[in-house]
Design a protein around this motif. Structure first.
Motif, PDB file in Angstrom:
ATOM      1  N   ASP A  55     -20.580 -13.156  -4.450  1.00 33.81           N
ATOM      2  CA  ASP A  55     -20.552 -11.726  -4.122  1.00 33.81           C
ATOM      3  C   ASP A  55     -19.139 -11.267  -3.775  1.00 33.81           C
ATOM      4  O   ASP A  55     -18.711 -10.183  -4.174  1.00 33.81           O
ATOM      5  N   ALA A  56     -18.397 -12.093  -3.031  1.00 36.03           N
ATOM      6  CA  ALA A  56     -17.019 -11.740  -2.674  1.00 36.03           C
ATOM      7  C   ALA A  56     -16.143 -11.678  -3.926  1.00 36.03           C
ATOM      8  O   ALA A  56     -15.315 -10.768  -4.066  1.00 36.03           O
ATOM      9  N   LEU A  60     -14.110  -8.380  -5.332  1.00 35.07           N
ATOM     10  CA  LEU A  60     -12.678  -8.373  -5.657  1.00 35.07           C
ATOM     11  C   LEU A  60     -12.433  -7.930  -7.093  1.00 35.07           C
ATOM     12  O   LEU A  60     -11.500  -7.156  -7.364  1.00 35.07           O
ATOM     13  N   ARG A  61     -13.277  -8.400  -8.011  1.00 39.77           N
ATOM     14  CA  ARG A  61     -13.129  -7.982  -9.412  1.00 39.77           C
ATOM     15  C   ARG A  61     -13.342  -6.478  -9.556  1.00 39.77           C
ATOM     16  O   ARG A  61     -12.596  -5.803 -10.270  1.00 39.77           O
ATOM     17  N   ARG A  62     -14.377  -5.953  -8.881  1.00 40.23           N
ATOM     18  CA  ARG A  62     -14.631  -4.507  -8.947  1.00 40.23           C
ATOM     19  C   ARG A  62     -13.451  -3.729  -8.391  1.00 40.23           C
ATOM     20  O   ARG A  62     -13.025  -2.717  -8.964  1.00 40.23           O
ATOM     21  N   LEU A  68      -6.870  -0.780 -11.515  1.00 36.49           N
ATOM     22  CA  LEU A  68      -6.261  -0.703 -12.844  1.00 36.49           C
ATOM     23  C   LEU A  68      -6.669   0.584 -13.563  1.00 36.49           C
ATOM     24  O   LEU A  68      -5.831   1.239 -14.193  1.00 36.49           O
ATOM     25  N   VAL A  69      -7.925   0.955 -13.454  1.00 34.11           N
ATOM     26  CA  VAL A  69      -8.400   2.180 -14.098  1.00 34.11           C
ATOM     27  C   VAL A  69      -7.736   3.391 -13.455  1.00 34.11           C
ATOM     28  O   VAL A  69      -7.311   4.325 -14.153  1.00 34.11           O
ATOM     29  N   ALA A  70      -7.628   3.383 -12.124  1.00 36.12           N
ATOM     30  CA  ALA A  70      -6.989   4.511 -11.432  1.00 36.12           C
ATOM     31  C   ALA A  70      -5.523   4.638 -11.838  1.00 36.12           C
ATOM     32  O   ALA A  70      -5.023   5.756 -12.052  1.00 36.12           O
ATOM     33  N   LYS A  71      -4.839   3.511 -11.965  1.00 40.84           N
ATOM     34  CA  LYS A  71      -3.433   3.540 -12.373  1.00 40.84           C
ATOM     35  C   LYS A  71      -3.291   4.119 -13.783  1.00 40.84           C
ATOM     36  O   LYS A  71      -2.425   4.964 -14.043  1.00 40.84           O
ATOM     37  N   ALA A  72      -4.142   3.666 -14.691  1.00 32.86           N
ATOM     38  CA  ALA A  72      -4.094   4.175 -16.068  1.00 32.86           C
ATOM     39  C   ALA A  72      -4.419   5.665 -16.098  1.00 32.86           C
ATOM     40  O   ALA A  72      -3.777   6.435 -16.826  1.00 32.86           O
TER      41      ALA A  72
END
Length: 104
Positions: A55-56, A60-62, A68-72
């Motif tokens: 779960d941890a 972290l992956r999420r 990354l999506v926010a940066k793009a």
């Protein structure tokens, strides 16, 4: 070859024989009840720890994927903004060349 067994037909439309489930359980391998319970408790704790780790890692992956999506997205919005500002500058230059005031 299976032996033909006489069986009563069920009223639910099933013509298959019900599975026979043995509820006797496994042999305890010579362990006492206390040892069996301690072993089960330890296995349960190990499974819980593994689930917490999975779960941890998923969290972290999420989080990383979201960053990354926010940066793009920010980058694409910035490029769009810069393009619009450039377009406004070009429009201002066209108006200025014709002597018309332009204030965006």
């Amino acid at each position: 070859r299976r032996r033909a067994r006489a069986r009563a037909k069920m009223f639910d439309g099933s013509d298959r024989e019900k599975r026979r489930v043995r509820l006797g359980g496994r042999a305890r391998e010579g362990l006492s009840t206390r040892e069996v319970l301690a072993k089960a408790r330890a296995e349960r704790a190990a499974r819980a720890d593994e689930k917490r780790r999975r779960d941890a890692a998923a969290t972290l992956r999420r989080w990383a994927r979201g960053r990354l999506v926010a940066k793009a997205r920010r980058s694409s919005l910035r490029a769009l903004f810069d393009k619009h500002v450039s377009d406004l500058s070009n429009v201002g230059a066209v108006f200025a060349s014709r002597g018309v005031p332009f204030a965006p």
